[in-house]
Design a protein around this motif. Structure first.
Motif: not given
Length: 294
Positions: A231-239
């Protein structure tokens, strides 16, 4: 500690009391955690005294809790090694697709084009600059990527190490290296956690411990259920899914380039100074080489 030390646990499990079995079951359910947990922490987690845990160690055939942890570490390292060696296998294509190669290649191209468009349409620019600022503000930046994800982590390290002096590349399969760097984290430090299938669950422990130490986390992965997402992390999603391989790293590499660009922008005039100093070094080296050859 011999390689078969972990077998003591299975061999002597029946010698434990009910409460001791409950403690051991906690450890066996998350063997990677044992590499990080202290005797005091385990005592609190299992609601038993430290003496009870030490007695359990004796009944299992270990001199103390440290020896038990060594057995778990050896076991975990073998699991990680086996995991890493199987992370590079490609997916199986149906026989019918193998016979129509040009069609399959075109499908792969179309899929890659769609993935790229969706990525650039949705990548949060404010997150890029926030990650860049956190990296620049941190005294230590740890970059972690397991298995084939280390391709991205190593590229990340090479991309930003000329820009900052405090980047450290960490291989999660090297438990000693992981521990020695995690314990040095302080509030304000930053961890880059990169994890793509097949996931290595111990990455979750690394992220959680980093946050426990007060460090901020940037995760680069493909799924919100990935072990590095919190919840606290900066999340990047790459397919990164393809028709042939587990992962294609073109989008994660592009993301790294974007973050590096963000760092340059956030550096402002200090980047100009860095470039100027780099040119000065190159000029000095070239001049010295010319004088020696003449």
């Amino acid at each position: 500690m011999p390689d078969d030390s972990f077998q003591k646990i299975n061999k002597n499990y029946h010698n434990l009391t009910r409460k001791q079995k409950e403690i051991l079951d906690i450890l066996l359910s998350n063997p990677e955690d044992v590499c990080y947990i202290s005797l005091k922490d385990l005592s609190q987690r299992s609601s038993v005294s430290e003496v009870t845990i030490l007695r359990m160690c004796k009944r299992l055939g270990f001199e103390n809790f440290i020896e038990l942890k060594k057995a778990f570490r050896s076991h975990t390292e073998r699991l990680v090694k086996n995991f890493m060696e199987t992370s590079y296998f490609s997916l199986d294509l149906p026989v019918v697709e193998r016979g129509n190669k040009e069609v399959v290649i075109q499908q792969i191209i179309n899929n890659a084009r769609t993935q790229s468009t969706e990525f650039y349409d949705t990548v949060p620019t404010e997150h890029i600059l926030k990650t860049a600022r956190l990296i620049l503000q941190a005294k230590t930046v740890l970059i972690c990527g397991q298995g084939v994800s280390s391709v991205v982590s190593e590229y990340f390290y090479r991309r930003i190490s000329p820009l900052i002096a405090n980047a450290i590349l960490v291989h999660p399969e090297d438990l000693d290296n992981v521990q020695s760097n995690l314990v040095k984290l302080h509030p304000g430090d930053h961890v880059i956690a990169i994890s793509f299938p097949r996931y290595y669950d111990a990455m979750r422990n690394i992220v959680q411990y980093a946050e426990y130490r007060g460090a901020s986390v940037t995760s680069i992965t493909d799924n919100p259920e990935s072990p590095v997402v919190t919840q606290n992390s900066i999340n990047y999603l790459c397919d990164t899914a393809t028709r042939v391989f587990y992962n294609s790293y073109s989008l994660p590499i592009e993301l790294v380039n974007l973050i590096a660009s963000g760092i340059v922008l956030e550096m402002g005039e200090s980047y100009d100074k860095l470039v100027s100093d780099a040119h000065e070094v190159i000029h000095f080296i070239n001049e010295s080489s010319s004088e020696k050859s003449s």
